[in-house]
Design an enzyme around this catalytic site. Structure first.
Site, PDB file in Angstrom:
ATOM      1  N   MET A  31      36.153  42.931  42.785  1.00  0.00           N
ATOM      2  CA  MET A  31      37.369  43.730  42.898  1.00  0.00           C
ATOM      3  C   MET A  31      38.318  43.417  41.739  1.00  0.00           C
ATOM      4  O   MET A  31      39.515  43.739  41.804  1.00  0.00           O
ATOM      5  CB  MET A  31      38.057  43.474  44.239  1.00  0.00           C
ATOM      6  CG  MET A  31      37.185  43.891  45.430  1.00  0.00           C
ATOM      7  SD  MET A  31      38.118  44.299  46.900  1.00  0.00           S
ATOM      8  CE  MET A  31      38.968  42.758  47.204  1.00  0.00           C
ATOM      9  N   HIS A  38      34.100  34.436  39.452  1.00  0.00           N
ATOM     10  CA  HIS A  38      33.401  35.677  39.103  1.00  0.00           C
ATOM     11  C   HIS A  38      32.521  35.468  37.857  1.00  0.00           C
ATOM     12  O   HIS A  38      31.395  35.949  37.786  1.00  0.00           O
ATOM     13  CB  HIS A  38      34.406  36.781  38.772  1.00  0.00           C
ATOM     14  CG  HIS A  38      35.311  37.187  39.892  1.00  0.00           C
ATOM     15  ND1 HIS A  38      36.653  36.903  39.913  1.00  0.00           N
ATOM     16  CD2 HIS A  38      35.074  37.872  41.038  1.00  0.00           C
ATOM     17  CE1 HIS A  38      37.206  37.397  40.994  1.00  0.00           C
ATOM     18  NE2 HIS A  38      36.278  37.979  41.713  1.00  0.00           N
ATOM     19  N   SER A 186      40.105  32.016  43.945  1.00  0.00           N
ATOM     20  CA  SER A 186      40.177  33.314  44.620  1.00  0.00           C
ATOM     21  C   SER A 186      41.267  34.138  43.949  1.00  0.00           C
ATOM     22  O   SER A 186      42.300  33.584  43.541  1.00  0.00           O
ATOM     23  CB  SER A 186      40.536  33.105  46.102  1.00  0.00           C
ATOM     24  OG  SER A 186      41.006  34.324  46.663  1.00  0.00           O
TER      25      SER A 186
HETATM   26  P1  AMP Z   1      35.982  39.648  44.936  1.00  0.00           P
HETATM   27  O1  AMP Z   1      36.447  40.151  43.607  1.00  0.00           O
HETATM   28  O2  AMP Z   1      36.955  38.730  45.587  1.00  0.00           O
HETATM   29  O3  AMP Z   1      35.490  40.754  45.829  1.00  0.00           O
HETATM   30  O4  AMP Z   1      34.715  38.737  44.640  1.00  0.00           O
HETATM   31  C1  AMP Z   1      33.606  39.244  43.938  1.00  0.00           C
HETATM   32  C2  AMP Z   1      32.471  38.262  44.029  1.00  0.00           C
HETATM   33  O5  AMP Z   1      32.866  37.018  43.463  1.00  0.00           O
HETATM   34  C3  AMP Z   1      32.059  37.974  45.498  1.00  0.00           C
HETATM   35  O6  AMP Z   1      30.648  37.897  45.570  1.00  0.00           O
HETATM   36  C4  AMP Z   1      32.707  36.647  45.748  1.00  0.00           C
HETATM   37  O7  AMP Z   1      32.056  35.886  46.748  1.00  0.00           O
HETATM   38  C5  AMP Z   1      32.584  35.985  44.387  1.00  0.00           C
HETATM   39  N1  AMP Z   1      33.557  34.893  44.256  1.00  0.00           N
HETATM   40  C6  AMP Z   1      34.881  34.940  44.527  1.00  0.00           C
HETATM   41  N2  AMP Z   1      35.439  33.712  44.376  1.00  0.00           N
HETATM   42  C7  AMP Z   1      34.439  32.886  43.995  1.00  0.00           C
HETATM   43  C8  AMP Z   1      34.373  31.490  43.690  1.00  0.00           C
HETATM   44  N3  AMP Z   1      35.452  30.701  43.733  1.00  0.00           N
HETATM   45  N4  AMP Z   1      33.169  30.969  43.351  1.00  0.00           N
HETATM   46  C9  AMP Z   1      32.047  31.755  43.295  1.00  0.00           C
HETATM   47  N5  AMP Z   1      32.056  33.075  43.578  1.00  0.00           N
HETATM   48  C10 AMP Z   1      33.229  33.639  43.920  1.00  0.00           C
END
Ligand code: AMP
Length: 290
Positions: A31, A38, A186
């Protein structure tokens, strides 16, 4: 400049043009508001595939009416610079209209998992996630999709969807990337006040203390959950949402903690909801072959 496509047809032609005959495509759905977590997914995909596609789409259907869709951080120029540096090949940044051209009559619901923990707090969240990831997989046709361990219930939901629907894609789960003080990275960490940011590593501390108790022989899941709750209760800026030991495929709460189970935790810091987890690998002498 990294190539950005905003339409389904544009993306498909770009992927087809870039992929060599025997090449493979790795896909990282995000996102945006990218951070090192990421980029770790992108690096993992980069090692395995000839073409790496990253989507940046803040999916409205996974946000509840009261949630942060409008204020979710959006940072496309910085994201593109980071993805170029990480040597991704293509970015798919569609509009909401491109992904939902007409009212969506079809939903993907992994009902058995979607109602628990995060799903109990965020009504319809996982149906929104499963539906948009199904759409993205059908647009991108990747050989593998890369997901972060940090969102463990999301992994369970998408694994079930891929298995149950025989979707022809491999699922690669990448370990959680943390700040030096243990806080899982995050995009939502950006919402935290300085005091909340200082308080937030309590989640990882609670997980580590619980894991240490398990390693020392504690097997009662209720005791382990109580231990995590007690650690969080000591932090005045944190309000516990849940702490439990689960089986990571079905996200059932377990009674007795065993090898392969997972500790999960979530708490509210002011207006910000944060989650974390720790998979348990217990190799005890008694379990070792003689
Ligand atoms: P998001 O943009 O929050 O939807 O996350 C996109 C992808 O990045 C998802 O598969 C998340 O699980 C992964 N992700 C987010 N935070 C982390 C992190 N700290 N370590 C590894 N992967 C992450």
């Amino acid at each position: 400049m990294i190539r950005v496509e905003t339409t389904r047809d544009g993306l498909r032609s770009a992927i087809d043009a870039l992929t060599p005959a025997s090449g493979s495509v790795g896909f990282v759905p995000t996102m945006g508001a990218l951070h090192a977590g990421h980029l770790h997914l992108v690096a993992s995909a980069r090692r395995q595939h000839s073409v790496v596609v990253v989507s940046i789409f803040v999916n409205p259907t996974q946000f509840g009416a009261e949630e942060d869709f409008d204020r979710y951080p959006r940072a496309l120029p910085a994201d593109l610079a980071q993805l170029e540096e990480a040597r991704a090949d293509l970015v798919f940044a569609p509009s909401v209209q491109t992904i939902y051209p007409s009212p969506n009559l079809t939903e993907v619901s992994v009902r058995a998992i979607a109602g628990r923990f995060e799903g109990a707090l965020r009504h319809n969240h996982f149906t929104g996630v499963a539906t948009v990831v199904a759409k993205l997989l059908l647009i991108v046709h990747p050989h593998a999709v890369y997901l972060g361990q940090k969102d463990a219930q999301q992994v369970a939901i998408l694994r079930a969807m891929i298995d149950d629907l025989f979707l022809p894609v491999a699922l690669c789960v990448v370990p959680t990337v943390r700040a030096a003080d243990g806080l899982a990275l995050s995009s939502r960490n950006a919402y935290l006040t300085p005091a909340e940011r200082q308080a937030a590593p309590v989640l990882y501390r609670a997980l580590c203390q619980a894991a240490a108790a398990v390693m020392a022989g504690e097997r009662s899941a209720a005791s382990v959950a109580r231990l995590m709750a007690a650690v969080v209760a000591n932090e005045p800026l944190a309000r516990l949402n849940y702490a439990a030991a689960v089986d990571p495929r079905q996200f059932h709460e377990v009674d007795i903690v065993e090898d392969g189970h997972m500790l999960i935790i979530a708490a509210q810091f002011g207006a910000t909801h944060l989650i974390d987890n720790l998979p348990l690998i217990l190799t005890t002498d008694s379990a070792a072959p003689v």
